[in-house]
Design an enzyme around this catalytic site. Structure first.
Site, PDB file in Angstrom:
ATOM      1  N   CYS A   1      -5.040  12.204  12.912  1.00 17.58           N
ATOM      2  CA  CYS A   1      -5.702  10.979  12.473  1.00 17.58           C
ATOM      3  C   CYS A   1      -6.307  10.303  13.696  1.00 17.58           C
ATOM      4  CB  CYS A   1      -4.780  10.094  11.660  1.00 17.58           C
ATOM      5  SG  CYS A   1      -3.751   9.048  12.629  1.00 17.58           S
TER       6      CYS A   1
ATOM      7  N   ARG B   1      -8.922  -0.479   3.834  1.00 21.22           N
ATOM      8  CA  ARG B   1      -8.039   0.574   3.312  1.00 21.22           C
ATOM      9  C   ARG B   1      -6.669   0.010   2.981  1.00 21.22           C
ATOM     10  NH1 ARG B   1      -7.703   5.978   6.683  1.00 21.22           N
ATOM     11  NH2 ARG B   1      -6.200   6.243   4.993  1.00 21.22           N
TER      12      ARG B   1
ATOM     13  N   ASP C   1       3.761   0.196  12.228  1.00 22.08           N
ATOM     14  CA  ASP C   1       2.586  -0.409  11.574  1.00 22.08           C
ATOM     15  C   ASP C   1       2.381  -1.875  11.979  1.00 22.08           C
ATOM     16  OD1 ASP C   1       2.215   2.008  10.367  1.00 22.08           O
ATOM     17  OD2 ASP C   1       3.041   1.417   8.425  1.00 22.08           O
TER      18      ASP C   1
ATOM     19  N   LYS D   1       0.835  -1.217   0.000  1.00 24.57           N
ATOM     20  CA  LYS D   1       0.000   0.000   0.000  1.00 24.57           C
ATOM     21  C   LYS D   1       0.866   1.262   0.000  1.00 24.57           C
ATOM     22  CE  LYS D   1      -1.738   1.472   4.097  1.00 24.57           C
ATOM     23  NZ  LYS D   1      -1.465   2.854   4.504  1.00 24.57           N
ATOM     24  N   ASN D   2       1.817   1.317   0.934  1.00 23.23           N
ATOM     25  CA  ASN D   2       2.546   2.573   1.113  1.00 23.23           C
ATOM     26  C   ASN D   2       3.552   2.845  -0.008  1.00 23.23           C
ATOM     27  OD1 ASN D   2       1.011   3.087   3.310  1.00 23.23           O
ATOM     28  ND2 ASN D   2       2.545   2.469   4.824  1.00 23.23           N
TER      29      ASN D   2
ATOM     30  N   ARG E   1      -0.538  14.130  13.412  1.00 25.34           N
ATOM     31  CA  ARG E   1       0.471  13.683  12.445  1.00 25.34           C
ATOM     32  C   ARG E   1       0.870  14.889  11.607  1.00 25.34           C
ATOM     33  NH1 ARG E   1      -1.534   8.283   9.633  1.00 25.34           N
ATOM     34  NH2 ARG E   1       0.519   8.391   8.688  1.00 25.34           N
TER      35      ARG E   1
END
Ligand code: EPU
Length: 421
Positions: A116, A397, A305, A22-23, A121
């Protein structure tokens, strides 16, 4: 809002394939703005964050097609330099369009991402870096409004190593006039994947995988193709799914180097790890789960994460452990929900003290953010009885059909579609 219903206690076993990261995708897609033409992004994961970025790219005027994990992005007709609030509020990574838009078109208007779910952030490093490169930046009505005649190379020393700021400045620097040096640049593999894409586009970047990047700006970039790297956080999450259910799994397509810190911790907890034919095998059968402290750090340290998932795992350890998050001190929204499943965890400042319990008991729990949801799914897989994880849109997500992957590995997990969860 869908929910997952999990009947826990099934040992996971078998093989799993890891989707694209994803990132990495979220950084590579906006990089296409830097050129005019069609770039092809292979192994793009089918995730809601990717779909949000596609919508934002379409809003800017890019044409996209996305099939079988191949995303093509045609940037010939970019007409807007604005990322409105409706995209940024859904996904902070929308701010990645700032650097490329400013560098390519000389202006950008991007909604300011707020905090968030788990806390503040900031994006001060993105803004300060671009200012150093000659951008005029105002903050007005919730927007970053940036202008420049031409960005110029600069020496940028980040106080904190930031993935997002490194990506934004890197994308801005490739078309700037002169040389940019980024000190204390993020070394996460997703940044190296972005840099590799930019190099394929013709960018001149030295220092790949290093904490100092040197970028010599050029006038024009060409469209390119890139393979998105596998998602190291998905890999780590699936390994913990096997470890927490005392199972045995093999991950097929991920380099152990990407997840070394997670593998080391899993070994410390008593799992056997073997690397065979490029695959990673984890054996947690009969493991009594030894407590093992984790402290998050920038890559190659233990990732923030993975913190929530590790906390869920340690909830069932044979003793007490601590989990310290040095990257996001407030990222503990999963803890009260894990406690609802029977975990014994207390949080003081950025440290969770986890007293391992013999068993977790299924209950209804609420997802609050992406990795918190992952930790609840892991706990549900190990808990006795039925766990309902509500609001799994958070999970969607960042994980591509994780329930399907878990089912293939033997988990009893169903997605239940609904409005009220
Ligand atoms: N920071 C600042 N100022 C800035 C930017 C960051 O002080 O301008 C601080 C942050 O507060 C934090 C640290 O620097 O303490 C690192 O933040 P970073 O900028 O690296 O985070 P990010 O780029 O916003 C990315 C990932 C996150 C991941 C972090 C840390 C993407 C799209 N997001 O966020 O991923 O947690 O790096 O590794 O790449 C996730 O996938 O669940 C996720 C949240």
């Amino acid at each position: 809002m869908d929910k997952f219903v999990i009947n826990g206690g099934k040992r996971l076993s078998g093989k799993a394939e890891i989707s694209g990261a994803k990132n990495a995708s979220l950084a590579i897609m906006p990089a296409c703005i830097l050129t005019s033409g069609t770039s092809i992004l292979y192994n793009t994961p089918e995730l809601n964050d990717v779909y949000t970025m596609i919508k934002l790219m379409n809003f800017l005027g890019a044409e996209t097609s996305f099939k079988n994990h191949v995303l093509s992005v045609n940037t010939e007709k970019i007409v807007s330099q604005e990322a409105p609030y409706e995209y940024v509020k859904k996904m902070r990574a929308s701010v990645y369009v700032l650097g490329p838009l400013l560098s390519k078109f000389g202006s950008a208007k991007v909604s300011l991402p707020g905090g968030c779910a788990w806390g503040p952030r900031p994006i001060n490093l993105h803004i300060e870096g671009l200012k150093k490169m000659g951008a005029e930046i105002d903050l007005a009505e919730g927007y970053i409004i940036a202008k420049t005649k031409k960005l110029t190379g600069a020496k940028i020393n980040f106080d904190v190593s930031s993935v997002g700021a490194t990506a934004n400045i890197l994308m801005a620097a490739v078309l700037a006039k002169g040389t940019t040096i980024i000190n204390n640049a993020a070394m996460e593999p997703e940044i190296a994947n972005l840099a590799a894409f930019l190099i394929k586009m013709g960018a001149k970047i030295n220092g790949l995988n290093c904490s100092t990047l040197e970028i010599e700006g050029i006038d024009e970039l060409r469209p390119a193709e890139i393979e998105t790297i596998p998602d190291r956080i998905e890999a780590g999450t699936l390994l913990i799914a096997a470890a927490i259910t005392k199972g045995e799994i093999t991950l097929k397509n991920i380099s152990p180097i990407f997840i070394q810190s997670t593998l080391t911790k899993l070994e410390d907890s008593g799992c056997k790890i073997e690397i065979v034919n490029g695959g990673i095998c984890l054996n947690g059968v009969n493991n009594s789960i030894q407590p093992s402290n984790a402290t998050t750090a920038i890559y190659p340290g233990f990732p923030t994460d993975m913190q929530a998932q590790w906390t869920a795992y340690m909830a069932l350890a044979n003793g007490t452990s601590t989990v310290t998050d040095t990257i996001y001190s407030d990222r503990f929204k999963h803890v009260p929900e894990l406690v609802r499943l029977g975990a014994n965890i207390t949080v003081t400042d950025n440290v969770a003290v986890i007293k391992g319990v013999k068993k977790l008991l299924g209950a209804k729990v609420m997802s609050t953010d992406l990795r918190a949801s992952a930790s609840l799914v892991l706990a549900g897989l190990a808990a006795q009885g039925r766990t309902e994880v509500l609001r799994v849109y958070h999970l969607d997500r960042g994980y591509q059909k994780i329930e399907e992957k878990l089912k293939t590995l033997g988990a009893d997990i169903e997605r239940v579609e609904g409005k009220e969860y």
